[in-house]
Scaffold this motif. Structure first.
Motif, short mmCIF file in Angstrom:
data_model
loop_
_atom_site.label_atom_id
_atom_site.label_comp_id
_atom_site.label_asym_id
_atom_site.label_seq_id
_atom_site.Cartn_x
_atom_site.Cartn_y
_atom_site.Cartn_z
N GLU A 155 0.95 -1.16 0.01
CA GLU A 155 -0.04 0.06 0.00
C GLU A 155 1.04 1.15 0.10
OE1 GLU A 155 -3.65 1.69 2.65
OE2 GLU A 155 -3.05 -0.07 3.21
N CYS A 156 2.02 1.13 0.76
CA CYS A 156 2.93 2.15 0.74
C CYS A 156 3.38 2.71 -0.59
CB CYS A 156 4.06 1.99 1.51
SG CYS A 156 4.02 2.09 3.38
N LEU A 157 3.97 1.57 -1.59
CA LEU A 157 4.11 2.05 -2.79
C LEU A 157 3.18 2.70 -3.40
CD1 LEU A 157 5.63 -1.56 -3.89
CD2 LEU A 157 6.97 0.61 -3.36
N ILE A 158 1.77 2.41 -3.40
CA ILE A 158 0.81 3.08 -4.07
C ILE A 158 0.74 4.68 -3.57
CG2 ILE A 158 -1.71 3.09 -4.76
CD1 ILE A 158 -1.62 -0.17 -4.26
N VAL A 159 0.35 4.67 -2.36
CA VAL A 159 0.07 6.03 -1.51
C VAL A 159 1.23 6.84 -2.05
CG1 VAL A 159 -0.23 7.02 0.57
CG2 VAL A 159 -1.41 4.89 0.22
N HIS A 160 2.64 6.32 -1.90
CA HIS A 160 3.63 7.43 -1.96
C HIS A 160 4.05 7.32 -3.45
CE1 HIS A 160 3.59 7.82 2.26
NE2 HIS A 160 4.13 6.66 2.41
N GLU A 161 3.19 7.16 -4.48
CA GLU A 161 3.30 7.07 -5.97
C GLU A 161 4.76 6.57 -6.18
OE1 GLU A 161 2.44 11.02 -6.34
OE2 GLU A 161 0.34 10.76 -6.26
#
Length: 440
Positions: free
Chosen positions: A389-395
């Motif tokens: 999820e971090c990868l998506i949230v922090h683009e």
């Protein structure tokens, strides 16, 4: 050289001057009426105007008097310089007066190194008079001056005397009773000095470490400032080395500290606080190793470098895991709870993950999988989901991608065993698929 009479006259004149520049006693206890920095404006303008002249007189006196005699002036000068150079205080000179402070600090270092021994007894007598029981609350200059005196006076080569130790302890304990955080913190600062620079034999005899440990742990709950948190946990950590009978296999003071630290991490909403507390959890995780400094050095390297990471991993794998056995489940749960803070911002995410990884390497990695496997499936399931999820949230910010990959590599390494417990085989496979996906 000046005749003795004129030196004596100069010394007498300076004694009066120095007395005049000391902070006056407060009219009320400092915790009953709040102090404002503006109360010290006239004191500041007096110092700014007169200090340069006083410094000249001191230089003159030093040239004329040599190293001996005039003990009263020596004591007064040291007391004044300790009060003046103490920091942080509400009364300290503003940053615009850098030179005046620089000169004061240079003078304090110069005089103290040659004068301490002859003035020790008088200094102690002065502070005993000013700081007993509750009367310290009106002695703003003496209370900060005393802490500064301890900083200047004691070093590895110059240990705290058996007379000073119980007095410094009592001052520290009195300061801790005050509900003003600044004085609680000053108390901790005094404790840290005496734990570091007293003779360990004296500490044992008076049981100083236990007294400090009990008092400081009692209120090591959530504090606002990072400095206060670091000071408290550093102080508790210093106590540990003085407990003679600690061993990793039975519950001990380390465990009480871990219990409180893990609790505080989950109570804190500020990622900076979590980062700070995690460092102490990690430190306690390798407290019982023979080569503490080697582990500390390995953890301090840049783990983005694969060689450093491998070296750090090997160093951690050799740790005695008996403390960690007791805490593995709680630490893994803490990681899962903390993981939502990783979504707050890319910088916070990377900084917090840096500390989580070090904590994982020290506290979780050394535990054999057969002991750990009941807790891992739930942990991997929840934690890896947040990493993705971090990868998506922090683009897919490059620093975030890099550190997420590093975490999945640590997990893969942990699962790369010939005989993997049955519950973990699917995770090993899932991780390798995820790793391919991340690097796409």
């Amino acid at each position: 050289a000046m005749s003795t009479e004129t030196t004596d006259a100069l010394a007498a004149h300076m004694c009066e001057l120095v007395q005049f520049y000391m902070l006056p006693e407060l009219k009320e206890d400092l915790d009953s009426a709040p102090l404002a920095a503006s109360q010290f404006d006239s004191y500041h303008s007096l110092l700014i105007q007169d200090l340069p002249k006083l410094y000249d007189l001191v230089q003159e006196f030093l040239q004329k008097s040599g190293e001996a005699g005039h003990d009263e002036l020596r004591v007064k000068l040291l007391l004044f310089l300790c009060e003046l150079t103490a920091a942080p205080t509400i009364y300290q000179l503003r940053s615009g007066q850098r030179n005046l402070l620089k000169n004061a600090n240079e003078l304090a270092n110069k005089l103290s190194s040659s004068w301490w021994k002859s003035t020790d007894a008088e200094m102690l007598k002065y502070y005993e008079k000013k700081l007993h029981k509750n009367c310290w609350k009106r002695q703003l200059g003496a209370v900060h001056g005393f802490a500064r005196y301890l900083e200047l006076r004691y070093t590895d080569k110059s240990r705290m005397s058996t007379q000073m130790l119980p007095f410094a302890l009592s001052v520290g304990l009195n300061l801790r009773e005050c509900f003003e955080p600044a004085y609680k913190q000053l108390g901790v600062h005094i404790f840290s000095i005496l734990l570091t620079f007293s003779d360990p034999k004296d500490i044992q005899e008076l049981n100083v470490h236990s007294v400090i440990y009990e008092h400081v742990l009692k209120d090591a709950y959530n504090m606002e400032s990072i400095e206060a948190i670091e000071a408290v946990w550093n102080c508790l950590y210093l106590c540990l080395d003085h407990f003679m009978d600690l061993d990793a296999y039975t519950w001990n003071q380390c465990d009480d500290m871990l219990d409180r630290l893990i609790h505080n991490v989950s109570m804190s909403s500020n990622p900076k606080v979590s980062i700070c507390l995690l460092q102490f959890i990690t430190q306690l995780g390798y407290y019982f190793t023979i080569n503490r400094s080697a582990v500390k050095a390995a953890l301090a390297t840049d783990l983005n470098n694969p060689d450093n990471l491998a070296a750090c991993r090997d160093e951690c794998l050799s740790l005695n895991a008996s403390t960690s056995y007791r805490w593995a489940k709680a630490i893994l749960q803490m990681f899962v709870l903390e993981s939502e803070k990783l979504l707050q911002g890319p910088d916070v995410c990377v900084e917090l993950m840096e500390q989580m990884q070090r904590c994982y390497l020290v506290c979780i990695m050394p535990i054999p999988l057969e002991a750990l496997h009941p807790h891992l499936p739930e942990f991997y399931g929840k934690f890896v989901a947040v990493l993705l999820e971090c990868l998506i949230v922090h683009e897919r910010a490059p620093a975030v991608v890099k550190i997420v990959q590093r975490f999945t590599n640590i997990f893969s390494f942990q699962l790369a065993q010939k005989k993997l417990p049955f519950q973990l085989t699917e995770f090993a496979e899932a991780l390798s698929i995820i790793q391919v996906k991340i690097s796409e």
